[in-house]
Design a protein around this motif. Structure first.
Motif, PDB file in Angstrom:
ATOM      1  N   GLY A  36      46.110  60.261   5.649  1.00 22.83           N
ATOM      2  CA  GLY A  36      46.723  60.963   4.525  1.00 22.83           C
ATOM      3  C   GLY A  36      48.100  61.529   4.835  1.00 22.83           C
ATOM      4  N   ASP A  37      48.397  61.730   6.126  1.00 22.20           N
ATOM      5  CA  ASP A  37      49.726  62.200   6.516  1.00 22.20           C
ATOM      6  C   ASP A  37      50.724  61.046   6.483  1.00 22.20           C
ATOM      7  OD1 ASP A  37      48.689  64.615   9.091  1.00 22.20           O
ATOM      8  OD2 ASP A  37      48.686  64.696   6.887  1.00 22.20           O
ATOM      9  N   SER A  38      52.002  61.371   6.655  1.00 25.71           N
ATOM     10  CA  SER A  38      53.031  60.347   6.799  1.00 25.71           C
ATOM     11  C   SER A  38      53.220  60.015   8.272  1.00 25.71           C
ATOM     12  CB  SER A  38      54.359  60.833   6.218  1.00 25.71           C
ATOM     13  OG  SER A  38      54.264  60.984   4.823  1.00 25.71           O
ATOM     14  N   SER A  39      53.522  58.755   8.538  1.00 17.90           N
ATOM     15  CA  SER A  39      53.842  58.303   9.897  1.00 17.90           C
ATOM     16  C   SER A  39      55.311  57.908   9.928  1.00 17.90           C
ATOM     17  CB  SER A  39      53.029  57.067  10.267  1.00 17.90           C
ATOM     18  OG  SER A  39      51.666  57.242  10.024  1.00 17.90           O
TER      19      SER A  39
ATOM     20  N   LEU B 287      60.713  53.579  10.392  1.00 15.30           N
ATOM     21  CA  LEU B 287      59.764  53.127   9.378  1.00 15.30           C
ATOM     22  C   LEU B 287      58.860  54.299   9.042  1.00 15.30           C
ATOM     23  CD1 LEU B 287      58.343  50.821   7.740  1.00 15.30           C
ATOM     24  CD2 LEU B 287      56.838  50.550   9.725  1.00 15.30           C
ATOM     25  N   ARG B 288      58.856  54.705   7.777  1.00 17.27           N
ATOM     26  CA  ARG B 288      57.979  55.776   7.328  1.00 17.27           C
ATOM     27  C   ARG B 288      56.872  55.161   6.489  1.00 17.27           C
ATOM     28  NH1 ARG B 288      57.547  59.071   2.671  1.00 17.27           N
ATOM     29  NH2 ARG B 288      56.659  61.124   3.094  1.00 17.27           N
ATOM     30  N   ILE B 289      55.634  55.481   6.853  1.00 18.67           N
ATOM     31  CA  ILE B 289      54.474  55.038   6.081  1.00 18.67           C
ATOM     32  C   ILE B 289      53.901  56.275   5.406  1.00 18.67           C
ATOM     33  CG2 ILE B 289      52.253  53.863   6.126  1.00 18.67           C
ATOM     34  CD1 ILE B 289      53.061  52.668   8.844  1.00 18.67           C
ATOM     35  N   ALA B 290      53.934  56.293   4.076  1.00 18.88           N
ATOM     36  CA  ALA B 290      53.392  57.425   3.334  1.00 18.88           C
ATOM     37  C   ALA B 290      51.879  57.270   3.190  1.00 18.88           C
ATOM     38  CB  ALA B 290      54.042  57.504   1.955  1.00 18.88           C
TER      39      ALA B 290
END
Lengths: 112, 114
Positions: A15-18, A74-77
């Motif tokens: 559930g967090d962003s990476s 790279l951000r994964i929401a």
């Protein structure tokens, strides 16, 4: 020669962003890529950005490029357990090499 | 659209033996690549073909590795004789051209040399 560097490991809660970071050295890079590799599988092309762009968004993925600092992220929401994999940054040079150079990969672990 | 196909998926051989890998790229893709991926590292390019001609084989250990792409479609990569340090995953990829628009990878062949 060209060099691409990534941190080796990243753990996040579901559930967090990476945010996975990458630095590269080749100033003639024209395309920068993010690939995903799950255990026992080949590399899956996730997204790419052309070097004259600063940002690209594709659903849960956001790519940021700082060409001055040669830094790509790279951000994964809303990270899910299915996002657990190794993520590779790669750059394509328009110079004499004209080939993909990969980083060593970042192992993303998503904790429940 | 079918992806890049590779076979076999796994191979175990003893050192000094020979081994061959096969790749069938995505239909219509002119460019084909073979990569070696050692455990814990990113893929390293071994050889690149454009149709049936070699574009770049500068990182191919030519004393033991060879590759061909007859008729500009399928390709084979051969190792003869194998060494312990050849243990790796061998990945095949293809792309429509050479302009950097993205390469598409097969599942790879995991080679173990004992």
């Amino acid at each position: 020669g060209e060099d691409v560097e990534q941190s080796l490991f990243l753990s996040v809660r579901e559930g967090d962003s990476s945010v996975i970071n990458c630095t590269y050295t080749d100033s003639s890079s024209t395309y920068l890529y993010w690939y995903k590799q799950e255990p026992g599988a080949g590399l899956q092309l996730l997204t790419y950005i052309f070097s004259n762009m600063d940002m690209k968004q594709d659903q849960r993925l956001t790519v940021l490029l700082n060409k001055k600092d040669k830094h790509l992220s790279l951000r994964i929401a809303d990270t899910q357990t299915g996002d657990s994999a190794i993520y590779f940054c790669a750059e394509f040079s328009s110079g004499s090499a004209r080939q993909l150079t990969f980083g060593s990969g970042t192992q993303l672990t998503v904790l429940p | 659209e079918a992806g890049v196909a590779q076979s076999p998926r796994y191979k175990i051989i003893e050192k000094r033996q020979s081994v061959a890998f096969w790749c069938n790229p995505i239909s219509g893709h002119a460019t084909l690549y073979w990569y070696q991926q050692i455990l814990g590292q990113g893929p390293k390019l071994l050889i690149q073909f454009q149709n049936n001609g070699v574009v770049d084989d500068s990182q191919l250990p030519k004393d033991r590795f060879s590759a061909e792409r007859l008729k500009g479609v399928d390709s084979t990569l051969k190792i003869q004789p194998a060494k312990l340090e050849d243990s790796a995953v061998y990945l095949c990829a293809s792309s429509p051209g050479t302009s950097g628009s993205g390469q598409f990878f097969g599942p790879g062949t995991r080679l173990t040399v004992l």
